[in-house]
Design a protein around this motif. Structure first.
Motif, PDB file in Angstrom:
ATOM      1  N   GLY A   1      33.187  36.776  42.429  1.00  0.00           N
ATOM      2  CA  GLY A   1      32.853  35.680  41.331  1.00  0.00           C
ATOM      3  C   GLY A   1      33.805  34.615  41.192  1.00  0.00           C
ATOM      4  O   GLY A   1      34.886  35.117  40.447  1.00  0.00           O
ATOM      5  N   LEU A   2      33.458  33.472  41.192  1.00  0.00           N
ATOM      6  CA  LEU A   2      34.623  32.427  40.992  1.00  0.00           C
ATOM      7  C   LEU A   2      33.659  31.140  40.042  1.00  0.00           C
ATOM      8  O   LEU A   2      33.997  30.140  40.476  1.00  0.00           O
ATOM      9  N   GLY A   3      33.013  31.674  39.018  1.00  0.00           N
ATOM     10  CA  GLY A   3      32.606  31.015  37.912  1.00  0.00           C
ATOM     11  C   GLY A   3      33.762  30.522  37.229  1.00  0.00           C
ATOM     12  O   GLY A   3      34.918  30.468  37.521  1.00  0.00           O
TER      13      GLY A   3
ATOM     14  N   GLY B   1      32.679  36.324  46.733  1.00  0.00           N
ATOM     15  CA  GLY B   1      31.547  35.630  45.963  1.00  0.00           C
ATOM     16  C   GLY B   1      30.041  35.419  46.722  1.00  0.00           C
ATOM     17  O   GLY B   1      30.273  35.760  47.869  1.00  0.00           O
ATOM     18  N   ARG B   2      29.129  35.269  45.860  1.00  0.00           N
ATOM     19  CA  ARG B   2      27.853  35.066  46.413  1.00  0.00           C
ATOM     20  C   ARG B   2      27.658  33.538  47.141  1.00  0.00           C
ATOM     21  O   ARG B   2      26.577  33.717  47.730  1.00  0.00           O
ATOM     22  N   ASP B   3      28.389  32.787  46.775  1.00  0.00           N
ATOM     23  CA  ASP B   3      28.371  31.473  47.430  1.00  0.00           C
ATOM     24  C   ASP B   3      29.465  31.381  48.462  1.00  0.00           C
ATOM     25  O   ASP B   3      30.663  30.983  48.153  1.00  0.00           O
ATOM     26  N   PRO B   4      29.460  31.703  49.693  1.00  0.00           N
ATOM     27  CA  PRO B   4      30.426  31.629  50.567  1.00  0.00           C
ATOM     28  C   PRO B   4      31.246  30.367  50.767  1.00  0.00           C
ATOM     29  O   PRO B   4      32.590  30.387  50.692  1.00  0.00           O
TER      30      PRO B   4
ATOM     31  N   VAL C   1      30.975  38.094  37.387  1.00  0.00           N
ATOM     32  CA  VAL C   1      29.494  37.576  37.333  1.00  0.00           C
ATOM     33  C   VAL C   1      28.906  37.828  36.010  1.00  0.00           C
ATOM     34  O   VAL C   1      29.225  38.317  34.998  1.00  0.00           O
ATOM     35  N   PRO C   2      27.555  37.270  36.180  1.00  0.00           N
ATOM     36  CA  PRO C   2      26.842  36.968  34.843  1.00  0.00           C
ATOM     37  C   PRO C   2      26.670  38.644  34.360  1.00  0.00           C
ATOM     38  O   PRO C   2      26.272  39.401  34.950  1.00  0.00           O
ATOM     39  N   PRO C   3      26.279  38.675  32.936  1.00  0.00           N
ATOM     40  CA  PRO C   3      26.113  40.048  32.230  1.00  0.00           C
ATOM     41  C   PRO C   3      24.996  40.741  33.052  1.00  0.00           C
ATOM     42  O   PRO C   3      25.119  41.887  33.187  1.00  0.00           O
ATOM     43  N   GLU C   4      23.783  39.942  33.345  1.00  0.00           N
ATOM     44  CA  GLU C   4      22.883  40.446  34.126  1.00  0.00           C
ATOM     45  C   GLU C   4      22.978  41.322  35.219  1.00  0.00           C
ATOM     46  O   GLU C   4      22.191  42.027  35.497  1.00  0.00           O
ATOM     47  N   ALA C   5      23.968  40.676  35.924  1.00  0.00           N
ATOM     48  CA  ALA C   5      24.304  41.168  37.183  1.00  0.00           C
ATOM     49  C   ALA C   5      25.248  42.343  37.184  1.00  0.00           C
ATOM     50  O   ALA C   5      25.654  42.917  38.094  1.00  0.00           O
ATOM     51  N   TYR C   6      25.948  42.494  36.111  1.00  0.00           N
ATOM     52  CA  TYR C   6      27.206  43.265  35.960  1.00  0.00           C
ATOM     53  C   TYR C   6      26.935  44.913  36.385  1.00  0.00           C
ATOM     54  O   TYR C   6      27.760  45.393  37.147  1.00  0.00           O
ATOM     55  N   ARG C   7      25.925  45.437  35.708  1.00  0.00           N
ATOM     56  CA  ARG C   7      25.797  47.001  36.117  1.00  0.00           C
ATOM     57  C   ARG C   7      25.360  47.225  37.600  1.00  0.00           C
ATOM     58  O   ARG C   7      26.210  48.019  38.089  1.00  0.00           O
ATOM     59  N   ALA C   8      24.667  46.159  38.097  1.00  0.00           N
ATOM     60  CA  ALA C   8      24.404  46.553  39.570  1.00  0.00           C
ATOM     61  C   ALA C   8      25.568  46.289  40.196  1.00  0.00           C
ATOM     62  O   ALA C   8      25.874  46.825  41.439  1.00  0.00           O
TER      63      ALA C   8
ATOM     64  N   ALA D   1      29.676  41.516  27.082  1.00  0.00           N
ATOM     65  CA  ALA D   1      28.114  41.509  26.556  1.00  0.00           C
ATOM     66  C   ALA D   1      27.567  42.924  27.247  1.00  0.00           C
ATOM     67  O   ALA D   1      26.358  43.341  26.990  1.00  0.00           O
ATOM     68  N   ILE D   2      28.451  43.877  27.706  1.00  0.00           N
ATOM     69  CA  ILE D   2      27.889  45.105  28.548  1.00  0.00           C
ATOM     70  C   ILE D   2      28.815  46.284  27.755  1.00  0.00           C
ATOM     71  O   ILE D   2      29.626  46.108  27.728  1.00  0.00           O
ATOM     72  N   PRO D   3      28.208  47.238  27.015  1.00  0.00           N
ATOM     73  CA  PRO D   3      28.760  48.001  26.560  1.00  0.00           C
ATOM     74  C   PRO D   3      29.482  48.918  27.402  1.00  0.00           C
ATOM     75  O   PRO D   3      29.079  49.071  28.580  1.00  0.00           O
ATOM     76  N   LEU D   4      30.846  49.236  26.995  1.00  0.00           N
ATOM     77  CA  LEU D   4      31.727  49.942  28.179  1.00  0.00           C
ATOM     78  C   LEU D   4      31.161  51.471  28.351  1.00  0.00           C
ATOM     79  O   LEU D   4      31.163  51.973  29.582  1.00  0.00           O
ATOM     80  N   ARG D   5      30.383  52.025  27.297  1.00  0.00           N
ATOM     81  CA  ARG D   5      29.863  53.344  27.842  1.00  0.00           C
ATOM     82  C   ARG D   5      28.796  53.222  28.869  1.00  0.00           C
ATOM     83  O   ARG D   5      28.602  54.188  29.588  1.00  0.00           O
ATOM     84  N   ASP D   6      28.230  51.964  28.882  1.00  0.00           N
ATOM     85  CA  ASP D   6      26.977  51.798  30.050  1.00  0.00           C
ATOM     86  C   ASP D   6      27.824  52.019  31.626  1.00  0.00           C
ATOM     87  O   ASP D   6      27.124  52.254  32.494  1.00  0.00           O
ATOM     88  N   LEU D   7      28.992  51.340  31.369  1.00  0.00           N
ATOM     89  CA  LEU D   7      29.700  51.277  32.871  1.00  0.00           C
ATOM     90  C   LEU D   7      30.475  52.667  33.218  1.00  0.00           C
ATOM     91  O   LEU D   7      30.541  52.566  34.564  1.00  0.00           O
ATOM     92  N   GLY D   8      30.908  53.505  32.351  1.00  0.00           N
ATOM     93  CA  GLY D   8      31.429  54.617  32.755  1.00  0.00           C
ATOM     94  C   GLY D   8      30.561  55.381  33.911  1.00  0.00           C
ATOM     95  O   GLY D   8      31.101  55.951  34.744  1.00  0.00           O
ATOM     96  N   PRO D   9      29.426  55.786  33.353  1.00  0.00           N
ATOM     97  CA  PRO D   9      28.616  56.609  34.420  1.00  0.00           C
ATOM     98  C   PRO D   9      28.319  55.982  35.712  1.00  0.00           C
ATOM     99  O   PRO D   9      28.223  56.511  36.709  1.00  0.00           O
TER     100      PRO D   9
END
Length: 296
Positions: free
Chosen positions: A18-20, A43-46, A78-85, A106-114
């Motif tokens: 991502g290059l925002g 990135g999603r925009d080649p 990437v945007p927070p809403e796309a981070y987990r995926a 905007a994303i808790p680190l504990r959510d990314l560990g799993p």
């Protein structure tokens, strides 16, 4: 007999997805101040990704899965809403010795560990890194020990001042390292506009140049050891116009209102109860005591 110094650590391969705004700042900082590092981007925009890569010699564009397989540090921007995926999609392709560098608070680190079994380090960069200045806040996440943190810090030192922060002071650090440049810039813009509205001869460009030089002069004075209070005392003649302006500013009360606003908003973003008012001379509990990095 002198012992030869250890050989320098090999330059890392940094993969930016991502290059925002954040990705572009990191790309610029890495190419300008850490040219020995290999940088690969996806990135999603080649077309946009290819154009950004073409503006910096040596930057390669890769498909995201291949980037994750080659990079020492995988950095989703990437945007927070796309981070987990995004993390879940990248994790299976990452090398065993790779780090996941998280650049959103905007994303808790504990959510990314799993989602990723590689060590996770959070870095909150600033636009100032593109010019080799500013503070980058660093905090270890799941699986990250001192060695992993030092790998990230060693790279960041090339273009900024990395600071490893305790989550208990996360809000304070984010205010001073992340928000302060924008707050100071907003005040400078407002003060400039208020003066420009009264100008009769001087044009906008000339007035802006004066404001810019004043900011640069303040930075130079501070760099030579002056305190903020020293600059005020040396400039504000008792009974003069500068003293009148400072009195009207009521800076202490303004500072307290700004910090209280950030604390309230952080609590809302993290889904916590509103913090109690700060008692004069005391300290309110930080919403970051849960161990999560604050929202800037």
């Amino acid at each position: 007999m002198t012992t030869a110094p250890p050989p320098p650590a090999p330059a890392p391969t940094v993969g930016l997805i991502g290059l925002g705004r954040i990705g572009t700042v990191l790309l610029t900082a890495l190419r300008r101040f850490a040219p020995e590092a290999r940088v690969v981007v996806a990135g999603r925009d080649p077309a946009r990704t290819a154009a950004a890569a073409a503006s910096w010699p040596g930057v390669a564009t890769l498909e995201a899965a291949r980037l994750a397989a080659e990079a020492d540090m995988v950095v989703p921007c990437v945007p927070p809403e796309a981070y987990r995926a995004e993390v879940a999609a990248l994790a299976p392709h990452m090398r065993a010795d790779a780090l996941l560098v998280v650049v959103t608070n905007a994303i808790p680190l504990r959510d990314l560990g799993p989602l990723c079994d590689r060590p996770i380090v959070r870095v909150i960069p600033s636009p100032a890194q593109a010019v080799g200045r500013g503070v980058a806040l660093v905090t270890p996440g799941p699986g990250a020990g001192p060695g992993e943190v030092e790998r990230v810090v060693a790279l960041l030192r090339r273009f900024c001042r990395p600071v490893v922060v305790d989550p208990a002071d996360g809000r304070v650090a984010a205010n001073l390292a992340g928000s302060a440049p924008a707050i100071l810039a907003a005040f400078c813009a407002a003060f400039l506009d208020a003066n420009a509205a009264r100008a009769t001869v001087s044009g906008p460009a000339e007035l802006r140049a004066m404001m810019v030089e004043s900011v640069a002069a303040l930075a130079a004075l501070l760099a030579e050891g002056a305190r903020f209070e020293d600059v005020v005392a040396r400039t504000a003649t008792p009974g003069g116009t500068t003293e009148a302006a400072i009195t009207a500013l009521d800076a202490r009360a303004l500072g307290e209102r700004l910090v209280a606003a950030t604390v309230r908003r952080e609590a809302q973003l993290l889904g916590l109860a509103p913090p109690p008012p700060l008692a004069r001379g005391g300290s309110a509990p930080s919403p970051s005591l849960s161990g999560e990095f604050p929202c800037r």
